[in-house]
Design a protein around this motif. Structure first.
Motif, PDB file in Angstrom:
ATOM      1  N   ILE A   1       0.814  -1.190   0.050  1.00 28.51           N
ATOM      2  CA  ILE A   1      -0.007   0.068  -0.128  1.00 28.51           C
ATOM      3  C   ILE A   1       0.783   1.282   0.087  1.00 28.51           C
ATOM      4  N   SER A   2       0.707   2.104  -0.948  1.00 24.33           N
ATOM      5  CA  SER A   2       1.560   3.235  -1.210  1.00 24.33           C
ATOM      6  C   SER A   2       0.738   4.538  -1.780  1.00 24.33           C
ATOM      7  N   GLY A   3       1.220   5.529  -1.790  1.00 19.61           N
ATOM      8  CA  GLY A   3       0.500   6.788  -2.418  1.00 19.61           C
ATOM      9  C   GLY A   3       0.906   8.095  -1.609  1.00 19.61           C
ATOM     10  N   ASP A   4       0.449   9.156  -2.392  1.00 21.95           N
ATOM     11  CA  ASP A   4       0.856  10.390  -1.893  1.00 21.95           C
ATOM     12  C   ASP A   4      -0.218  10.758  -1.022  1.00 21.95           C
ATOM     13  N   ASN A   5      -1.298  10.206  -0.783  1.00 21.92           N
ATOM     14  CA  ASN A   5      -2.204  10.692   0.217  1.00 21.92           C
ATOM     15  C   ASN A   5      -2.119   9.977   1.612  1.00 21.92           C
ATOM     16  N   GLU A   6      -1.028  10.744   2.492  1.00 19.70           N
ATOM     17  CA  GLU A   6      -0.587   9.855   3.711  1.00 19.70           C
ATOM     18  C   GLU A   6      -1.807   9.427   4.628  1.00 19.70           C
ATOM     19  N   MET A   7      -2.725  10.137   4.841  1.00 20.38           N
ATOM     20  CA  MET A   7      -4.160   9.663   5.582  1.00 20.38           C
ATOM     21  C   MET A   7      -4.826   8.542   5.175  1.00 20.38           C
ATOM     22  N   GLY A   8      -4.957   8.534   3.761  1.00 21.34           N
ATOM     23  CA  GLY A   8      -5.618   7.266   3.038  1.00 21.34           C
ATOM     24  C   GLY A   8      -4.732   6.029   3.199  1.00 21.34           C
ATOM     25  N   VAL A   9      -3.532   6.163   2.899  1.00 21.71           N
ATOM     26  CA  VAL A   9      -2.486   5.063   3.037  1.00 21.71           C
ATOM     27  C   VAL A   9      -2.597   4.676   4.519  1.00 21.71           C
ATOM     28  N   ALA A  10      -2.499   5.454   5.641  1.00 19.39           N
ATOM     29  CA  ALA A  10      -2.588   5.097   7.065  1.00 19.39           C
ATOM     30  C   ALA A  10      -3.913   4.274   7.123  1.00 19.39           C
TER      31      ALA A  10
ATOM     32  N   PRO B   1      -5.791   4.778  -2.101  1.00 17.36           N
ATOM     33  CA  PRO B   1      -6.040   4.277  -0.648  1.00 17.36           C
ATOM     34  C   PRO B   1      -6.873   4.978   0.278  1.00 17.36           C
ATOM     35  N   GLY B   2      -7.641   4.242   0.894  1.00 23.69           N
ATOM     36  CA  GLY B   2      -8.764   4.794   2.027  1.00 23.69           C
ATOM     37  C   GLY B   2     -10.014   5.392   1.370  1.00 23.69           C
TER      38      GLY B   2
END
Length: 408
Positions: free
Chosen positions: A290-299, A362-363
């Motif tokens: 899981i990866s991506g620029d949207n930090e919160m969504g990845v969390a 993600p998220g």
């Protein structure tokens, strides 16, 4: 992309099906109550010596022949009334579709104040969105769509006979459940195997309709529900005014900021989930990155996949002891300080719209017929699927997606 929808509602029709937890003293549906009997048929027992009587092998005596004949006649009258009501509904629906104006463009067509390109832009009619035809003028259609009234260029839209077939393609036929614990059956019969249950206010994608049953898409598979316990409607996307667009963008920005702040505060005290016991179905969590620029969504996505292998429980909200689809999504986001409803249909209205799976992050919430999941990237979702599979990872396109919503 913004999606304002309008619902074209059909009446509910009576059918025979047990709905868990529902009082079965059901009145006839609105629109046909004057022609249908209410509450079923009573066959009287005669203790006297009047009319000719029947006796069956079980020993029941003196059932009046007249009552049996009347009961059959009432059943036939009821079936005929239902068929006539449905025929009227279809005719009315076709006439309404003929009067629609449906945009056929790459993105959107401007709605203007005048039938000219010099007219002020008062709104946008998105591709496959609909308006009601009010007038025609020099190659322009005057329409009303949502809160927007204005003119669209005719070359970018269809109406009349062309709109009838297209409306069925671009509209989404939805059955909204009106009771809690409605059985979904393998075949359109109360004797058929029960595939599962759906909750009050769930929105189910309609695949087929009969006089008394509706075939719907559920996580357990395609099945049939009683037409008596659903409201049928067709959803269309409508125009968005300039004021609505500005207000929407401002609200989305504020909501995103609020959700991010709540998530940051919650992350400081976030507890990691224990490893699940037992094996899981679907995609192996260890094979997913899981990866991506949207930090919160990845969390959110990383937190959610820790619960793969835990059980599904209808109506549940526990990430370890059992949750249903919306209960799982709700509880995952609650860990990040974000409050979501315990309803898959209500989740279709949370956050803001993402126009395609290709643009999902993600998220994001992936909303299906009577189901909701969390996107984790690379075309995968994590979700509380069924009682047989529990919480699993699946492909996001394993069934038709009704909406994608972003919270952060």
């Amino acid at each position: 992309m913004f999606r304002r929808t309008v619902k074209i509602t059909a009446f509910a029709l009576s059918a025979a099906l047990l709905c868990a937890g529902v009082n079965m003293d059901v009145q006839a549906a609105q629109g046909i109550s004057s022609v249908l009997p209410s509450g079923g048929i009573n066959i009287a027992l005669d203790n006297g010596t009047g009319l000719e009587s029947l006796q069956d092998q079980a020993g029941y005596k003196n059932i009046q022949l007249e009552s049996v004949v009347n009961a059959k006649q009432v059943d036939e009258a009821k079936a005929a009334a239902v068929a006539q009501a449905i025929a009227r509904e279809k005719a009315q629906e076709e006439e309404m579709f003929k009067n629609l104006v449906i945009a056929q463009v790459n993105a959107y067509v401007n709605v203007r104040s005048l039938p000219s390109e010099s007219g002020e832009i008062v709104g946008k009619l998105y591709n496959n969105s609909v308006g009601t035809l009010l007038a025609r003028e020099n190659g322009w259609y005057q329409i009303r769509s949502g809160n927007v009234t204005g003119y669209v260029k005719g070359e970018f839209c269809v109406t009349g006979e062309e709109a009838i077939a297209l409306a069925r393609e671009v509209g989404t036929r939805i059955a909204s459940v009106t009771c809690d614990g409605l059985y979904v059956r393998q075949e359109p019969s109360t004797e058929s195997k029960i595939l599962g249950m759906v909750a009050f206010e769930d929105d189910l994608l309609v695949l087929e309709e009969t006089d008394t049953w509706v075939k719907v898409d559920t996580e357990e598979g395609d099945g049939w529900v009683s037409r008596e316990y659903v409201n049928l409607h067709t959803e269309f996307v409508q125009a968005e005014s300039r004021e609505e667009e500005e207000a929407r963008l401002a609200k989305e920005a504020a909501d995103r900021q609020k959700a991010r702040e709540a998530a940051r505060q919650a992350q400081a005290a976030q507890a990691q989930a224990a490893a699940p016991q037992g094996s899981s179905h679907g995609i192996d969590p260890s094979s997913v990155t899981i990866s991506g620029d949207n930090e919160m969504g990845v969390a959110v996505a990383n937190y959610a996949v820790q619960f793969v292998g835990y059980p599904y429980k209808w109506g549940g909200t526990s990430l370890t002891n059992g949750a249903d689809c919306s209960g799982f999504v709700m509880s995952v986001y609650a860990n990040f300080g974000v409050s979501l409803p315990h309803s898959s249909s209500a989740d279709r209205k949370q956050g803001y719209a993402v126009d395609s799976l290709a643009n999902a992050l993600p998220g994001d919430l992936i909303c299906y017929s009577g189901h909701v999941a969390l996107y984790i990237g690379d075309g995968n979702i994590v979700h509380a699927s069924t009682s047989k599979t529990g919480i699993i990872i699946s492909r996001a396109d394993h069934k038709k997606i009704l909406a994608i919503r972003r919270i952060f």
